[in-house]
Design a protein around this motif. Sequence first.
Motif, PDB file in Angstrom:
ATOM      1  N   GLY A  77      50.047  35.268  41.026  1.00 24.52           N
ATOM      2  CA  GLY A  77      48.732  35.047  41.613  1.00 24.52           C
ATOM      3  C   GLY A  77      47.625  35.066  40.577  1.00 24.52           C
TER       4      GLY A  77
ATOM      5  N   ARG B 120      45.658  31.657  39.379  1.00 23.60           N
ATOM      6  CA  ARG B 120      44.208  31.567  39.562  1.00 23.60           C
ATOM      7  C   ARG B 120      43.525  31.116  38.266  1.00 23.60           C
ATOM      8  NH1 ARG B 120      40.634  35.179  38.072  1.00 23.60           N
ATOM      9  NH2 ARG B 120      42.171  36.864  37.963  1.00 23.60           N
TER      10      ARG B 120
ATOM     11  N   LEU C  93      48.761  32.767  52.106  1.00 28.92           N
ATOM     12  CA  LEU C  93      47.948  32.605  50.904  1.00 28.92           C
ATOM     13  C   LEU C  93      46.630  31.901  51.184  1.00 28.92           C
ATOM     14  CD1 LEU C  93      50.531  31.626  48.140  1.00 28.92           C
ATOM     15  CD2 LEU C  93      49.782  33.873  48.873  1.00 28.92           C
TER      16      LEU C  93
ATOM     17  N   LEU D 277      43.588  33.196  49.169  1.00 30.89           N
ATOM     18  CA  LEU D 277      43.676  32.891  47.744  1.00 30.89           C
ATOM     19  C   LEU D 277      43.401  31.419  47.494  1.00 30.89           C
ATOM     20  CD1 LEU D 277      44.447  33.560  44.791  1.00 30.89           C
ATOM     21  CD2 LEU D 277      46.837  33.173  45.417  1.00 30.89           C
TER      22      LEU D 277
END
Length: 209
Positions: A13, A17, A36, A39
């Motif tokens: 993650g 990102r 998700l 996110l």
Amino acid sequence: MKIGILGAGMIGGTVGRLWAQAGHDVTFGVRHPARLASLIAGLGGKATAASALEAVHGADAVLAAIPFRAWPDIAGEIGGELGDKVLLDATVPDPPRDGAFGDAALARPDGVAFAVAPLLPRAKLVRAFSTVMWTTLGSEAHRAGDRIGIPLAGDDAEALALAERLVTDAGFDPVVVGPLSEAKRFDPGTKVFDSNMSGREVAAPLGLG
């Protein structure tokens, strides 16, 4: 670049990102893509969530950030689709979580990498992002001055070059250690593992400075 990421936990993650923020198209391969949503929403359309197989399909490179014990199952699931693509392997055995497979990998005299490599023999495997805590990756990316060092090892020159670019894009200093056989020099228990060293500090004890 299109990047598939196996797993969207702490390492996957965080690095995903950073790559999305650098302009790459990221697909997180997870068992429950809908989880998700938050996110994905925060990454401005540069990230999606899908199955592991879908994340690998169409990717220029793949990052594996899964529990180490999952490798035999995941390799069987994605091996055909992965083929000879670049595979950045950030996985690290964590006893007792990873059971006998993890214990056997840590006991190998040739290093953790060679517990994974035979499972995906066509892949251009590069050990990467396996030495730094996710909290450090999240807080120290693109820092001023000497950046956090990310050691790399692999047998394919083009794959190593691509890994160097992606480490740089994420905000860190790539340190090429050598072929895959040299990856054991930054396995768990070595001086540079979980050290938060800069690139120059990583290179020095490895005789690369």
